[in-house]
Motif scaffolding. Structure first.
Motif, short mmCIF file in Angstrom:
data_model
loop_
_atom_site.label_atom_id
_atom_site.label_comp_id
_atom_site.label_asym_id
_atom_site.label_seq_id
_atom_site.Cartn_x
_atom_site.Cartn_y
_atom_site.Cartn_z
N GLU A 325 0.85 -1.20 0.00
CA GLU A 325 0.00 0.00 0.00
C GLU A 325 0.88 1.25 0.00
O GLU A 325 1.70 1.44 0.90
CB GLU A 325 -0.91 0.02 1.24
CG GLU A 325 -1.82 1.23 1.27
CD GLU A 325 -2.67 1.30 2.53
OE1 GLU A 325 -3.42 2.29 2.69
OE2 GLU A 325 -2.58 0.37 3.36
N ILE A 327 1.03 4.79 0.74
CA ILE A 327 0.24 5.80 1.46
C ILE A 327 0.60 7.22 1.02
O ILE A 327 -0.18 8.14 1.22
CB ILE A 327 0.41 5.65 2.98
CG1 ILE A 327 1.88 5.71 3.40
CG2 ILE A 327 -0.23 4.36 3.46
CD1 ILE A 327 2.09 5.67 4.90
N ASN A 349 -2.41 6.73 -2.02
CA ASN A 349 -3.43 7.43 -1.24
C ASN A 349 -3.27 8.95 -1.30
O ASN A 349 -4.25 9.68 -1.23
CB ASN A 349 -3.37 6.99 0.23
CG ASN A 349 -3.62 5.50 0.38
OD1 ASN A 349 -4.12 4.85 -0.53
ND2 ASN A 349 -3.26 4.95 1.54
N GLU A 350 -2.04 9.40 -1.42
CA GLU A 350 -1.77 10.84 -1.37
C GLU A 350 -0.59 11.17 -2.26
O GLU A 350 0.37 10.38 -2.37
CB GLU A 350 -1.49 11.26 0.07
CG GLU A 350 -1.31 12.76 0.29
CD GLU A 350 -1.04 13.11 1.74
OE1 GLU A 350 -0.63 14.27 1.98
OE2 GLU A 350 -1.22 12.24 2.62
#
Length: 444
Positions: A325, A327, A349-350
């Protein structure tokens, strides 16, 4: 231009000097005060080449400030022309000497009258562009200069090669594993029976530039250096380009398919398809690393930061091939931010675009990832926070200019990446070798 404790990219003149010193028989004159001339030391230390760096500093001192620098600059250009007999001399100021607002183009024109070599002023705004942008602009300027010169002399080669051939653009000194990647790409194209027409700027001479139009297409593994040149070759001669970093299994397969789309010979196409089929088993299968990641109770979380090209490619690889993942992923290449966002928006995610290392440091401290992949600065941050970090992008220290063969692209590059990812993920809690021999300490 920015005053900072530490920056991800150097000032513009470093980019210009990287390109000039990559070519063979090209000399650079840097119009600068003492203190701006650290490029020679940096290149000699990191690249560990036997030859002297072909850069001379025309020092701006108090005498120059009093009398002007025209005489001194012209004298340095003509002197180096006689001593080194280069094909080209590139004159570049720095941010500091640009404050003087001198007519350097006039200096170049005057020096050209007394020099056998071509003399060129690097046309770069030293207050507004970074090292990578300046390198891209300087490479384009040199290529355009010699294409136009050979057009005028009617010595430009225009007939396409009979055997498929490519130009490999953007390989330069002080690049991240550039020499190793070049060696791997040479081997790869040799296996595909595709000739390499020209690799530049690294190792090329300016005389080689007249044959750029005869290649079937261009390869740009590093989009930070070479985009302007590829657009120029497309506009002038219709030579298309493949701009991608073939790093990881999925991206490497896409890279091969794009190459296949440029080939018109059915036999050559069939050969490449057979080559892919034959070597698929040799491609590194990262499923076992993926299983290692899944076997952990919690999904591993990573932060990636570095050059736009390397971060975008590695983000896709870690997300799609390994299942980590992401992030946060980010880059310091503000000029390429739009392309970067398009590439990574579905895999993280960002997204963070910044040139300030304190911002990424604060984000790492706040998000507390399991692993970091970044530059030498992220390695320092990770060490301070006790978070493991694998280096995947410039800027880098000398340990990332290995003497051994460690490419980041192709089949061998996949193996090196596997080692980097696996060791970074799994060895974060391991003690050093000294403690391995102590029975009382248990290594998990």
């Amino acid at each position: 231009m920015k005053l900072a404790y530490w920056m991800y990219t150097g000032p513009a003149h470093i980019g210009t000097l990287r390109i000039a010193s990559s070519f063979k028989n090209v000399h650079a004159i840097m119009h600068a005060p003492i203190g701006d001339d650290y490029f020679n030391v940096m290149r000699s230390m990191l690249e560990r080449e036997r030859e002297y760096t072909p850069v001379t500093t025309s020092v701006v001192d108090r005498n120059v400030l009093a009398r002007g620098s025209q005489e001194k600059v012209i004298d340095n250009i003509t002197r180096k022309d006689k001593e080194e007999s280069p094909d080209l001399i590139v004159l570049t100021p720095t941010c500091t000497s640009s404050i003087l607002q001198e007519d350097l183009q006039n200096f170049v024109e005057r020096a050209s009258m007394d020099s056998i070599a071509d003399v060129l002023l690097a046309d770069v705004n030293h207050y507004r562009v970074t090292e990578l942008q300046a390198a891209d602009k300087t490479l384009y300027q040199i290529v355009k200069f010699y294409i136009d010169k050979n057009k005028k002399n009617q010595s430009l080669e225009l007939n396409k090669t009979i055997i498929p051939s490519i130009n490999l653009i953007g390989i330069s000194t002080l690049g991240f594993h550039n020499n190793h990647d070049t060696r791997e790409l040479k081997k790869f194209f040799s296996n595909l029976n595709i000739n390499i027409n020209c690799i530049f700027p690294q190792g090329a001479t300016v005389k080689d530039l007249k044959k750029l139009p005869i290649a079937w297409f261009n390869i740009l593994p590093y989009r930070e250096i070479g985009i302007l040149t590829s657009k120029f070759l497309k506009k002038e001669f219709g030579v298309s380009s493949i701009t991608m970093l073939p790093m990881g299994n999925i991206e490497f397969n896409k890279f091969i398919q794009k190459i296949n789309s440029f080939l018109t010979f059915e036999n050559q196409t069939n050969f490449i398809l057979n080559f892919i089929s034959k070597n698929t088993k040799k491609l590194l299968n990262l499923n076992w690393i993926k299983k290692e990641v899944k076997n952990n109770k919690n999904r591993k979380k990573a932060i990636i930061f570095g050059s736009a090209n390397h971060v975008a490619t590695l983000t896709k690889m870690l997300s799609k091939e390994i299942g980590i993942e992401i992030i946060l992923c980010g880059t310091y290449c503000k000029s390429d931010s739009q392309w970067f966002k398009e590439q990574v928006q579905n895999y993280c995610n960002e997204i963070l675009i910044t040139e300030d290392h304190t911002i990424i440091g604060n984000q790492i401290s706040k998000l507390k990832p399991d692993v970091i992949f970044g530059t030498q600065m992220e390695r320092h941050i990770g060490k301070r926070l006790n978070i493991p970090c694998g280096v995947i992008s410039s800027p880098i220290h000398i340990q990332n200019f290995p003497l051994g063969y460690k490419p980041m692209v192709g089949y061998e590059g996949s193996k090196h990446l596997m080692d980097l990812i696996f060791n970074t993920l799994n060895l974060k809690n391991k003690k050093n070798t000294f403690f391995l021999f102590k029975e009382k300490i248990k290594i998990n």
